[in-house]
Write a protein that holds these residues in place. Structure first.
Motif: not given
Length: 113
Positions: A45-54
């Motif tokens: 969760s520390a990575f700001d990735l603009p994607v869904t959890k899957a």
């Protein structure tokens, strides 16, 4: 043969799998963030990735199976750390390139990674 968590042994890390994992900009972003502070252990969760959890889970699995990161399952979360020492043994030039790129990105952003 990968361990019970899907991490390949150092001598099993394949250059093609590493390059394929790094070809994706989001996965490369994760690796570079870890390379900027190689001794740190970070939760997914520390990575700001603009994607869904899957999709996030998929990206981390690709990095783990390629041998770039080590993940530790904590039940409802996982921690991630760059396998820097293993990469330096297996592909010393590649480890140096990742560290240099992480440092240049940190410098370009005023030290923030």
């Amino acid at each position: 043969m990968p361990d019970e968590n899907g991490h390949p042994a150092v001598d099993e890390i394949e250059l093609g799998a590493v390059f394929a994992a790094l070809a994706d900009p989001l996965r490369r972003q994760v690796v570079l963030k870890l390379a900027a502070a190689p001794d740190e252990i970070r939760h997914c969760s520390a990575f700001d990735l603009p994607v869904t959890k899957a999709t996030r889970t998929h990206h981390f699995r690709v990095l783990r199976e390629a041998g770039l990161i080590r993940q530790v399952d904590l039940g409802n979360s996982r921690t991630n750390q760059l396998r820097l020492a293993d990469l330096q043994v297996r592909f010393p030039g590649l480890a140096d390139l990742l560290l240099a790129e992480a440092a240049s990105i940190g410098t370009a952003k005023g030290g923030a990674t």
